[in-house]
Each structure stands twice: as structure tokens, then as C-alpha cells.
Design an enzyme around this catalytic site. Sequence first.
Site, PDB file in Angstrom:
ATOM      1  N   PRO A1182       0.836  -1.209   0.000  1.00 42.44           N
ATOM      2  CG  PRO A1182       0.136  -0.895   2.211  1.00 42.44           C
ATOM      3  CD  PRO A1182       0.883  -1.851   1.324  1.00 42.44           C
ATOM      4  CB  CYS A1183       2.249   3.671  -1.661  1.00 39.63           C
ATOM      5  SG  CYS A1183       2.900   5.351  -1.721  1.00 39.63           S
ATOM      6  CD  GLN A1184      -3.388   5.262   1.607  1.00 43.25           C
ATOM      7  OE1 GLN A1184      -4.296   5.541   0.840  1.00 43.25           O
ATOM      8  NE2 GLN A1184      -3.289   4.078   2.175  1.00 43.25           N
ATOM      9  CD  GLU A1203       5.391   5.258   0.325  1.00 48.37           C
ATOM     10  OE1 GLU A1203       4.701   4.248   0.066  1.00 48.37           O
ATOM     11  OE2 GLU A1203       4.887   6.326   0.690  1.00 48.37           O
TER      12      GLU A1203
END
Length: 1519
Positions: A1182-1184, A1203
Site C-alpha cells: 500500500p502507498c496512498q 514506504e
Amino acid sequence: MEMETKAGKQKKRSVDSDDDVSKERRPKRAAACTNFKEKSLRISDKSETVEAKKEQILAEEIVAIQLTSSLESNDDPRPNRRLTDFVLHDSEGVPQPVEMLELGDIFIEGVVLPLGDEKKEEKGVRFQSFGRVENWNISGYEDGSPVIWISTALADYDCRKPSKKYKKLYDYFFEKACACVEVFKSLSKNPDTSLDELLAAVSRSMSGSKIFSSGGAIQEFVISQGEFIYNQLAGLDETAKNHETCFVENRVLVSLRDHESNKIHKALSNVALRIDESKVVTSDHLVDGAEDEDVKYAKLIQEEEYRKSMERSRNKRSSTTSGGSSRFYIKISEDEIADDYPLPSYYKNTKEETDELVLFEAGYEVDTRDLPCRTLHNWTLYNSDSRMISLEVLPMRPCAEIDVTVFGSGVVAEDDGSGFCLDDSESSTSTQSNDHDGMNIFLSQIKEWMIEFGAEMIFVTLRTDMAWYRLGKPSKQYAPWFGTVMKTVRVGISIFNMLMRESRVAKLSYANVIKRLCGLEENDKAYISSKLLDVERYVVVHGQIILQLFEEYPDKDIKRCPFVTSLASKMQDIHHTKWIIKKKKKILQKGKNLNPRAGIAPVVSRMKAMQATTTRLVNRIWGEFYSIYSPEVPSEAINAENVEEEELEEVEEEDENEEDDPEENELEAVEIQNSPTPKKIKGISEDMEIKWDGEILGKTSAGEPLYGRAFVGGDVVVVGSAVILEVDDQDDTQLICFVEFMFESSNHSKMLHGKLLQRGSETVLGMAANERELFLTNECLTVQLKDIKGTVSLEIRSRLWGHQYRKENIDVDKLDRARAEERKTNGLPTDYYCKSLYSPERGGFFSLPRNDMGLGSGFCSSCKIRENEEERSKTKLNDSKTGFLSNGIEYHNGDFVYVLPNYITKDGLKKGSRRTTLKCGRNVGLKAFVVCQLLDVIVLEESRKASKASFQVKLTRFYRPEDISEEKAYASDIQELYYSQDTYILPPEAIQGKCEVRKKSDMPLCREYPILDHIFFCEVFYDSSTGYLKQFPANMKLKFSTIKDETLLREKKGKGVETGTSSGMLMKPDEVPKEKPLATLDIFAGCGGLSHGLENAGVSTTKWAIEYEEPAGHAFKQNHPEATVFVDNCNVILRAIMEKCGDVDDCVSTVEAAELAAKLDENQKSTLPLPGQVDFINGGPPCQGFSGMNRFSHGSWSKVQCEMILAFLSFADYFRPKYFLLENVKKFVTYNKGRTFQLTMASLLEMGYQVRFGILEAGTYGVSQPRKRVIIWAASPEEVLPEWPEPMHVFDNPGSKISLPRGLRYDAGCNTKFGAPFRSITVRDTIGDLPPVENGESKINKEYGTTPASWFQKKIRGNMSVLTDHICKGLNELNLIRCKKIPKRPGADWRDLPDENVTLSNGLVEKLRPLALSKTAKNHNEWKGLYGRLDWQGNLPISITDPQPMGKVGMCFHPEQDRIITVRECARSQGFPDSYEFSGTTKHKHRQIGNAVPPPLAFALGRKLKEALYLKSSLQHQS
């Protein structure tokens, strides 16, 4: 006699007649020539501009009239034309107002066009000067919009659009004409109205004009033009009929003419105008003096001065924004608002909080727009003494030298888009303490805040120097303070609604608004008091909030309505402190937090955004990159190729309505576009000695002698080495070529044949590549040895593979880097190395073909590949002429084939109407391939064109259920066909591949979902002439495909066990690898969509999974009970694993990660996976930022370290599994200027992996939603990289190409818009069998009620007897009413709501159609799809984590039921079987589904991985 100016309709002006006069009226002017005959004349490109000469003015105007004639105007006795981009000027060329025609000669400059519809593209004729203008007129009175005409002796011209330089002069006259029309309209309705009523009505009508600053300014203007208006309307009486209004004696019009407060007199009463040296005219003479030429001139001069004074006034007022000047922000007085807030109280919190600066490292100058966005729950605001303080005292604009200090505390979480419902009584003052997942933090100083509101939602956001925070519910302690702010917001929205209900916002003055607020019911959330003074006090002291709401609204009429201007004026009169508004958007993030909570020692939370745990290799690669390419390096230097694409995709966010790529509209999918032209090698001019060294090694296929070594000048060139070539292009660097073989040509030239070696920066890696690493390519070339500029040092690198060799390889590479750095320091040439083949056309980096490299035998694998491709691309008959070869596939009579649907044009092919304009309707009308049987090959006479095939094919056609009807398609098996006797003769290029058609009894016993094989069955006959289905006639025999697989036949007889993979693979079932499935570690596992698909493909067994969110982890465990699930931070797990293996020295982690790893219990530690146990790692980190919610500050390394992609790659580095799979959103490719994507691949290559990249569309693998996913495969150098799965379903969703350097674009999956083996899966296929439920349904288990109808439903339901999770979110009262009013038809959305008010149960009256959407629709693609219903024949929208009608997707209403789609319906849209379980609340379940990888896509990837394993096994057996 006049011209109508209605939309899309225009009526030409002709000679006077009674009939025309009845329709259009205007003052009658001097008669003009009417005996001019029109003549049609074609306009050529050369004639578009004709320059008039003064001595030929009359003649040239005649030419213009002829050139712009149209067929419709040929019979008109007097020409009428359209005039645009025009200027009226005197004989000296000086622009003059229209009124100057009364004093002197006026000429025209501009473009003359036919009078027809403006929408038609017609050529005009430009003239520098023609005329003279004889008179001007105003028409359009009945239509309510003025039309200004100017006439010459030859024609009448409708003045449409002035030139830019003439616009100000003309706009003033046009406003005078508007005033005439508005007065005419008002007096026509009510001739007996009063002057005040007339002025008010005209003011309201003209309130939209840009040149007036207020309604009062409009009234002054109308009064100043009283005489002009009177003269115009009085002139209409000459053509008026008896029953029409007479204006010349109308008392109100006369009163307007004679009004004493004429603006010109008032403004210029003391101004003397010098006409000439002998005469001075004062303003008194302008009224009472004789109307001689000088007086007329003086009037015009005075009017020009008045026009300029209006413009100065408008400019001055326009500089004023809400609350005052655009330079200043009026400070709110805390004393004045104190009575509306609770008594002073202090913030108390027993929970320990973490400093905001720990999460967001400070010390960088950033743009406020680039700050990350988070949500803050359970929050409180306070000052430096911890006393709670109102948000209202803070500015709502960034201001300098703020003397108010506000801090805050709360629970920070990812931004989930939540806000406050306007009709939710507990939204703003909830006293319930909700526990939110997140971390307790205290904020640095809050600098500004803002309010946004939609149809029924309010969003309040504040900003520190570190981040933006969208506010959730406040703490119980702070709720009363925030309640006042929310109440003021509701007051502002109530005022807004009052204004919007008026036909003209100017009708409602400030005083009227205050009175209406007094009249609100006490139960109204905007109620203040019934006392006028109390209401006005409240509105003024809280005015900044109200003004901010209006300031942000896009409608200019709202922004400058009388209420807003009056409120701003009253706030200025208070004389509060003014803050200077800063224009600079960049801020410097300071490293110290002055929050009083900073003195309390923070506790490290488990939910903290922890810095990633990495191996030293990953840390080095990423860290070195960001140390070299610091924030000061322009992004263009990093990856210019991706910048444009990223800018496009920043706002896209997986938009399934994106525009078609023209290149994607080609029938054949092409992986590489814009292939670069071959580089021209620059010869070396200097003489040098070139000679062979050694004996002849052999001969080429052409008989030329081969050599292994040569002297070229002072260099020694050997086979297997690398040489430098100069390119005849200043923009290109030198080429490096790998020497495959050398030979002497027949003309005794010494030649070299080699393959180009590409620098990493020239590949998809960009600047993330190692500067010393070269990549072999399949581009080969032959050059003379004399063209070689020199040699380079090249190592064909090889390393032992496996986790057990990691440390050894790390030490070797470390020494190698040290030597290279020393050479660089000493100025020595670079030592290059090569360990991978780069193939952009295949989208990846592959192991070197070492057995075929540098043999010196005259063989070149690249030449062989090119020859094979050329041969494959040919279409040719076989020797017996009973079949042919095309695209590498052999076709014979009797074969079943796919045919492109556009080649079948008979009525039998039902043509569905495309719904490309409807959201989620792009697939409607798209057709799957037509299945046919090859009957014969028809050989034609020799074609004169070699490019044309010399034969055609005769085919008999099979029909599909969807060709018959939608109902038939819905109820039938997707693999079923109907035989027909319809035959076609088509060119061979219509055929797109082969398939099988079997008897139904010969179909595989276990037919899988998704379908990955090309097998159909047929058992009935379709008569296309009657449209009936029949049993096969006795005399009709169909030769079905033969089943060559004996294993399948044995299984059909019950003597074998079905493998589950027998029908969908290129391999035979009895050749499925006997090895055990790959032992798999799923990281960021979610609820398990990726693992589910891979396991069903029979290629992997997920033994371990790591998931951060507890509900998702519980769901994974429910569905994969054999797996060990760690519900924890992956950084902690990696640290614990490396500690357990004694590799702490190779682990880069925080103290926090080490402490939490040490706290794991012994049972957890004992079940941790270890290197050597894991064959396959997969996941989607996940990485916004990948989805647009958070962006790094210029890619600063300090923030990159947080990250999860780094931790994910570190798992791969430490475990060194055979295979690695990364899945992510499409934007992963372009996020952070493509650096994250590039560094990910660079890291895997550094580890020694082969790497393949691409974007796949899940919709083409059997789900009913568009969902593009970036896939990165990595395989050890000993394994085979999987190929991409073949798209099986028609799906129109372009945008799957990845931009590469040198103008290349790679497409992993072909576009199936023009055909695929199967049709797309529809909404009805997906959810049509589910029972109806009501809004807000919460019952988890229920009965199906019906049997499955469609093929998809049968597959997805399986053996389930109980339906679970058919539950949905509840709509509030207003949205439920809206939902019920949305028509139940395809494409229906908010635009179909009636424009009416509804009364809610609490007595509030609301607009049914959301005002915010109505006012901003033009700038947002009509907000297409919001409050939208699904189309039974379309597809579902992208599955998101929180479906709502005003959300990113918006289209979430059931096609026939008044509710949002349920959890189970969303799950089906992703391809989850009904047996799959989800965990937690309804919101948790939606989130799990929205974040998941569609299992059918994972299944397709798994089957290709299985084929790769089989291929390796077969190659090993062969060797």
C-alpha cells in the site's frame, strides 16, 4: 423586418413588411438600398482575406456580399450578413463608439460571414475597411436579448462579436441596448408600474453583467441612459399595432427620461469640456442647450468619461474579496463570539500522544498543495496554555504574522473522505466516544483551515506545516466548541439555499436575509433567534465563515450578490485587525513543535507510520538514488518521458470513462508503437591499420570467412567483447555493441556483426539504473571494422543464485563497486558489466542467452528471431492448398476458427447500440469473435499486388446466444454455440485464431471460472431465416473437434480423477508438473483475493500471510485456514525473521521495530517463515500516494523510507524466492515521476532477478468491472518468466500502455474492444439472481430465493445454499428520496432528478437536485454517474472501499431497487465466489473488497506461472 436570436434558430432580416413587423420590432431608420440582387460565389482559401482599397470601397463590399452568399439568402431583396471580430472606426482608423455615427463618418473593419447558424463552420471574408455605416438599429425586444445591426448602403450586418481591442467600447453600448430591452419587457408586462419597481426589475435582470459592481450601479446606469432608452422605445411606436404598448407617452418612461438624478449630470456637474478654442460647453448646456454638433459631441465625451468612471469603480470593487481586500483578512474578535461558546475549559487527555513531526520529517521547503492529507478523529483544539479555543479565530486564508496560536490533538488515520452530513444531528456534536484505528498525535501550529460543502456533506480541513487534516468527529470534550462552527456553516448554507430559490439572487437583499433567518423554526439547525438584532449580530461576528462558503462557490452571481457585498461591508466597518494574506504557497517545515503537549513524553504506537525495515541492499539502492537526485534536481531529468502521462493520470484515479487512445482503436493490438528508426553509424575518417589476427574459424552461410580476433588501430577486437560506435547524430550518445562474429565480405571489407548494448538510462529504468550496467538487446547491426571508435571493458556477469549465496555475492559486489569508484576517481575508463537482456517489445528484462552469445560462428539469435517473426507474419497457402499458415498458426479445412465480428455484416449479427456516453456502458454493443468452421480455401487468380493474399476462405457460421437476444444470452451457457448453414467468403485476415467445438457430453467435467481455454459446445441448430432454434436435422452432421487427450476420456468414464486444470492450459493434463505447489508468502494480504486466485490455479499454497488491518487479517484466516496469518506490521515481522536467522547486521530498521519484534511471543516466532522455505512471494504494497492521496515532497528520501514498497522488496532480497509478484494500481507506473516504478525494477535486477512489467485489465478475465492493475513479475535466473495471460472477454477500457524511452509504448494485453473469445460479463450476469433487499439491510444470512440463471451466477454461487453478506449501507432520508426519484433505466443519474423541493421529516425543505452539482456540472463532465443507476447490460463501476452516491465512483444504485449495492454484489463484481467470507462491519467488508486483487485476474496469472513451471520442467527433460 427583424432577426430572431434564439438558440439554434435565426431568422433573416428582409425588407419591411407587415408580417415581419408583427414578429420583431425596432426603431425605424433611414431607408437603404433594397434592389440589390445576391449572387452565389464559392469562397476559395485564397479569397478568405480580401484587403479593401479606399477608392474601391463600394465595389469590394459587393464582392464580400457575393462571397458570403448562401443558398438560403439568394432570394432576399436586401442582403443580411453576420459581422464578427469587428471594429468601428473613423477615417483615420481610430476606434469610435457606435454613437459617433451621429457626428461623422464611421467605417467597418472585421470578418463578414453568412447569416446562417453560427454552429456551422463557414468561411468568412476579412476587410480592413469598408462602409460607410449609414445607421444602426437595435432589435430582439420580443426575444429578450438585444441584436445590434449596422447598415451600409448595400447590406445590413448583425454585430456578433467585437474584436478584443474594441470590446470595452462596444460592451458599454451593448449594455445600453440590454437596458432598452429589459425596460421594454418590464413595461410590456405592466405599463403602469412605478419607476422604482421598473428600476428594481431591470436591476435584477441585468445582475449577471460583468461591468456593474452591484445592483445600485445598474440602477444608476439605467437612470443615466433615460433619454437614450426613451428614444429607442418611442421609435418602436412607428411600427406598433393598435393592441401593443405605446411608449412615447408612457408616464414611467417619460419620468425615466426626465429624472433629475441623471448620472452624467451628477458625476460631471463641475466638469467643463473644451470643444474648440472659441467655445466651452458646461454640463448645463448638455441638457438645456441647443442640440448642435458641439453639444452632441460633448454629450458623447461625457458619456465616455462616465464609462471610464464605471470601469474604475468596478476594478476597485473587484479587488475586494470576502471580508475585505484580497490583500487582507479581517481577524475575528474572540470577545465578540465568546457568548456563542462554552465557558473556558482546558484540554485534558490521559492518553500519551506522539509528536506530529515524528510522522512527517521537517526541514524542507514544500508547496502547501504537496502536503499529505490525513483524517483527524476525536480531536481537540487548544492554545499554548492548553485552553480550548475556537477554530473560528484562525484565518481561513494563509496569512502573515498571525498573532493567534492554535494547536490540536487527535487520532490520525488515512484520509477516508468522511465528512459531516447536513441532516445528521450527531455529526458535529456527537458525545459518543468512537474508537478509531490510528495513532494519537499532537499537532504543530495550525496555520489555516477551510470548509467545503456538497449536496449533503460538509468537509472541514485544517493545515499545519506538515500536513492537511480532514476533520472527523471532535472529542466529547470539544464538541460544544465545534458545534458553534457547524451551526454557522449551516446558517451559511441556509442563506445559500434561500438565494438559490430566487429567480435572481439580487432580489434578496441583506436585510431580507436577516428577516428570513428570524423566521426559521426553532427545530431548524440554522435557527439563531427570532430577534432581528441577535440574528444580525451573529451573522456579522461569524461572518468570515459565511463569506468563505460564498467565496469558494464557483457561481459569480452568488459571490457578488447584494447579501455578500453588504455583509463584507459591515465587517469592514467593525475595524478589526487585518492580517496580510500571503501569496507564497511554499512553506518551510520547521523542526520544532511548540505544542504544550510536546513536554509530555510520547509513547510509540503500534499503528504508527513506521519507517520501513529494509535489507542493506535495498536501502543502498534507494538511498543512493535520492542522495544523487536531490529535491533540487528537476523532475524532467529523472524521467521526462513519464511526466506528461503522470499529469494526465493525476486526476484520473482509475477512471473507466477515460478517452479512447487513437492507437487503441486499431483492430490489431500492437505492443510497441513508434519504433525508432535505425541509427546511422558515423564512419571514422582517420586512416588506421586494420588486420585479422589468427586463422579462419569457419564461414558464414554466404561463404564469407570468419575470424575471432582483429587489430583495429591500437585496439584489439575479439568476438565476445564490446566496441564503441559513433552515431551520426549530435543528440545521441555513443553506441556500445557486443561482438557476435567478424567476417570479411566478398568485396574484402572487414566486417563486424553485433548486438547493441543499451545503457540503463535508455531503458524503462531511466536514471534509477546503475551507470555501469549495460543490457543486451535484440537490435543487431553490421558495420565495418574501420567504423569502430574504440573498445570498452565488459564483463558478462554471473552470480550464484539462492539465499545461501546472498552474503557471498554482497561481499563480491561491494569489492567490485569499490574498484569501480577508485577507477572513476583516478579518471580511468568505466568498467561495464552485463547480466540481462532488455526486450521492450516483450516488456521485460530476461536472462542472457549465454549459449548463443559470442560464438563467432556466423549465427546471430537476433537475426533468427527477426527472420522467424517475418516468416510468422506472412499469410500463405500450404502445398496442398487445403489450408494456410497465418501468424504462425496452421489452418486446415474443418478447423474451428475465430472471425473478427466486423467482417460479419449480415442481419444475423445483432448490432447492439453502443452506450459509450453512459458511465459503465462502454461494453454494451461490443461483440465477441464469431466462431466459424473452415469449409474450404478458395484460390484466386494470381494477384498483381504481392501484399494481397491470393486466396479467400469459405466459412460456416455458429451463432452465440447473445446474437439471438439479451434474454437468451443471460440464461445460456457462455460456451454454448448454435450451428447454422450461413456461409461467408472472407479474406484470411478476418481469422484471428483457432478454437474447439465439441459435443456437450465431451466438455470437461470441471469447467472453471474464469475461462482460460478456447472450447465451446454445440447441440442445436439455428435457422437465421426464421429466428428459431431446432434440433439437428437428421441429414445434417457436424464434424466436432477431436479430443486428443486420452486422460480426459478416461476421466469421463470415471477411471481417473479430475485435476482441476485439464481444460485451460497449453500443456496436456497428464503433463502437469508433478512438483508440489509453490510455498507462498502473501504480504499485504488483505482478505486474500490474490492468494485465492493463485491457489485455485493450482500453482501455489499460501503458507504464510502478513496483514496490517485486523478485520482483513481475520477474513484471510477464515478463507485460508491452513495459512499462518500474522496480523502485524510487516516491518516488525521482517526484523523478527532477520533476528531469528542471525542477520541483524544486514537489517536496517528503527528501534521501534526492533522492540516490537522482541515482544512477539515464542509461538509467533516459531511459525515465522525462513529463507529456503519460501518459493513465492506476492503482494500489493500500500502507498496512498499511488492513488493520489499523498505525494512526497519532491521525492525526499526521508519520506520515501516510510514506504512499504521498500520492506516488500527487502523480503524478496532476504528470502530470494523463485518467483516474486507485485500488484498495484495503474498509477504506480507514473507515481512520483515514475521513480518508484523504476527503482522497484532496478532493485529486483540488482538482486539478480529477471523482471517483467505490464498493465492488465481485470475486466478481460471475466469480471464485470474495469480494474487495471500494474503487474511486476520477477523470476530467478534459473526459472522461466511467465507470459501474460490472454484476454478472454470483450472489454472496452483503454489506457493500458506504459511509456518507454525513445518514444516506445508497451502494452501487455491486447485491446479486446474489437473482439475476444467471449462476451463481457454484465451487471445482470453478476447480480441478477440475488434477492431484493431494503435500504440499510443488515441481516448477514438469508436465502437465495431463486436458482442461478446465468453462467456466471452458477459458477460464482457454486454449492452455496445460504447467501451471506447481502447487506448494504443505509442512505439518509434525502438521498433515499433522491434514489427513489432516479429513473430505473440505463444512464440515469442526478441529472434526471426533477428540479423541485422536498420536505423532510424534520420539516426542512431541501432541493431534490443537488445544487452543488448543478452549478458546477459544466466544468466536471456533467458529474456523470453521481447518484447513478447501474445498467443491467453494462458493467459495474470500479470497486471502491466505500460506495456512496457522491463518491469518486458515484454510480452505486441498484438497477431496479432503491438502495446502494450490497457487500455481496461488490464481491461478485470482483469475482469473489459466494462462499468467500469477509469480516468486520459493513464498512470493513467494503474496504476489504475494494482493496483486493480480483481472484479471476490472480487465477489467470497463476495459470501462466504454472505454464512457466511446466516449460522449465520440459526443457530440463530435453537436456
